[in-house]
Design an enzyme around this catalytic site. Structure first.
Site, mmCIF file in Angstrom:
data_model
loop_
_atom_site.group_PDB
_atom_site.id
_atom_site.type_symbol
_atom_site.label_atom_id
_atom_site.label_comp_id
_atom_site.label_asym_id
_atom_site.label_seq_id
_atom_site.Cartn_x
_atom_site.Cartn_y
_atom_site.Cartn_z
ATOM 1 N N ARG A 63 -42.362 -9.039 30.950
ATOM 2 C CA ARG A 63 -41.684 -9.313 32.218
ATOM 3 C C ARG A 63 -40.412 -8.494 32.413
ATOM 4 N NH1 ARG A 63 -41.982 -15.969 32.731
ATOM 5 N NH2 ARG A 63 -43.975 -16.216 31.661
ATOM 6 N N HIS B 100 -35.878 -6.698 29.964
ATOM 7 C CA HIS B 100 -37.315 -6.983 29.912
ATOM 8 C C HIS B 100 -37.669 -7.606 28.573
ATOM 9 C CE1 HIS B 100 -39.048 -3.942 27.106
ATOM 10 N NE2 HIS B 100 -37.966 -3.253 27.402
ATOM 11 N N CYS B 101 -38.728 -8.430 28.583
ATOM 12 C CA CYS B 101 -39.274 -8.985 27.345
ATOM 13 C C CYS B 101 -40.612 -8.300 27.099
ATOM 14 C CB CYS B 101 -39.401 -10.497 27.434
ATOM 15 S SG CYS B 101 -40.423 -11.064 28.803
ATOM 16 N N VAL B 102 -41.556 -8.983 26.498
ATOM 17 C CA VAL B 102 -42.823 -8.345 26.157
ATOM 18 C C VAL B 102 -43.633 -7.999 27.392
ATOM 19 C CG1 VAL B 102 -44.993 -8.645 24.893
ATOM 20 C CG2 VAL B 102 -42.884 -9.558 23.952
#
Length: 463
Positions: free
Chosen positions: A29, A25-27
């Protein structure tokens, strides 16, 4: 919101845990790599409560969650019973165009370090601002310690990127990090600074400063991955634990200093020169175009192709004009969402757009894009127009980012202050942010969220 329930629904709709090769995961998504994307029910997932939208890009099935993504991710990993690194190499071989695979590769390398990179860059920017304003001196102990905290990431970036690249290339990340450490070993840096000569088995070594470099360690990590595969096939399993790593270090570290490093540095300089040449043709037109389409590129994950160029500019020429042009786009999307927040009558939309506006000022635009502007269509268009105008203004004033990397939002603004002091360049950059914000806000108020659109939203709500 029940994070466990949402995680179960997402896993089920992407084809079950058996269809998941990996997830990170990113910030905002969840980024899945699926064995068979056709098994995923994209539209069903988009309509789940707690999901903003779904984007398929760079070989990833991306589920946009927003600020709660880390909590949903934690539940997903519990349910599928494997961490992101527990992946079968053969199953996750990238498919698609060369550009798609390149974007996926770059995002895989840089995504894990983007948070700390942005934090370090913002801290460095604040230190510059405080010293320029005369509120802090470089001789102060507090400055020295905070500078080390901000500059440590960038100075030792080959080590951190080496570790991340090792994971991305599915090789031993501790070996690739060790190669990165060798590149920035103090003795080698001191020899370079002193102008000393060095040879390896009578082969002359072109000494260079690899601190803050990007390209050399990525290429070295790629070579490590290829060499490791060969060694694992020819070395008996009983000897692999020690001798695979030993042979890799004996071969790759000298090769990095003799061949990979120098070639990479020269290539990095050519890349920076090429980017500056294109920029210098017309900074205003470049800013107008790039900033106008930038958030569309972000939606499809194409922005990852620019990240190495921006960082490379910082490390080779000391500043980056590209992010100077593009930084305003975050404020444009925020301005459009803020206009919707003021005009919306629906409680849910007003609450969502208000939250999205706050996130936007902090540099996170996904809630504004996927939760407000894109679903309403017109606000997104107005934000692109606002971004384009802001980019043109930033180009006119030759806005530049110095000494680090800022991902967006108000806290990254000090990154654009010239260490030599405040100038028209910075004031023009600040003006570009205000123009983007104001243009998108006013256009959305007047044309992007009209009474007719609001009435349609109310009809949808009551239907």
């Amino acid at each position: 919101m029940s994070y466990e329930r949402l995680a179960k629904q997402i896993i089920e709709e992407v084809g079950g845990k058996e269809n998941i090769n990996s997830v990170i995961h990113c910030v905002t998504r969840l980024r899945f790599k699926l064995k068979n994307e056709s098994l995923a029910n994209k539209e069903t997932i988009k309509n789940l409560d707690g999901v903003m939208t779904v984007v398929i890009s760079g070989g990833q099935f991306q589920v946009v969650i927003g600020e709660h993504v880390s909590k949903v991710f934690a539940e997903v990993t519990k349910l599928i019973g494997k961490a992101p690194e527990d992946v079968d190499t053969e199953e996750t071989t990238e498919k698609g165009s060369i550009f798609s695979r390149f974007v996926s590769l770059i995002s895989g390398i840089f995504m894990p370090v983007m948070g700390v990179m942005a934090a370090a860059g913002i801290l460095k920017g604040f230190l510059v601002a405080l010293t320029v304003l005369g509120w802090m001196s470089e001789e102060m102990g507090v400055y020295k310690i905070l500078f080390v905290a901000s500059d440590g990431f960038f100075y030792f970036m080959p080590i951190l990127l080496g570790f991340s690249a090792g994971k991305t290339f599915k090789t031993n990340s501790y070996i690739t990090a060790t190669v990165g450490a060798a590149l920035v070993y103090p003795t080698m840096v001191e020899m370079y600074n002193a102008g000393e000569a060095l040879s390896f088995l009578q082969i002359p070594v072109v000494l260079m400063n690899y601190t803050q470099s990007v390209v050399p360690i990525i290429l070295a990590a790629f070579f490590v991955a290829k060499l490791e595969k060969v060694l694992l096939k020819i070395i008996p399993k009983s000897l692999q634990l020690i001798f695979v790593s030993l042979i890799i270090l004996v071969i790759v570290v000298p090769l990095s200093f003799i061949v990979i490093g120098p070639i990479s540095v020269y290539a990095s300089q050519l890349l920076a020169d090429g980017a500056m040449a294109l920029y210098s043709l017309s900074p205003v037109i470049t800013g107008l175009f790039l900033a106008g389409v930038w958030q569309i590129a972000v939606m499809f994950g194409l922005h990852w192709a620019f990240i190495p160029i921006m960082i490379n500019n910082i490390t080779t020429i000391g500043f980056d004009p590209i992010n100077g042009l593009l930084y305003c786009t975050v404020f444009a999307q925020t301005g459009a969402a803020l206009a919707v927040a003021l005009k919306a009558k629906q409680t849910k939309l007003k609450s969502l757009s208000t939250t999205a506006s706050i996130s936007g000022f902090l540099g996170i635009t996904e809630p504004a894009i996927y939760g407000v502007n894109l679903p309403l269509k017109r606000p997104f268009i107005m934000a692109c127009i606002g971004g384009g105008l802001g980019g043109a203004v930033a180009g006119f004033f030759s806005a530049k980012m110095y000494g680090g990397f800022a991902s967006g939002g108000v806290f990254g603004i000090p990154m654009f202050i010239d260490p030599e002091g405040l100038s028209a360049q910075f004031y023009g950059f600040a003006l570009s942010l205000l123009i983007s914000l104001a243009t998108a806000f006013v256009l959305t108020l007047l044309f992007g969220y009209t009474k007719e659109i609001a009435e349609k939203q109310e009809e949808k709500k009551s239907a």
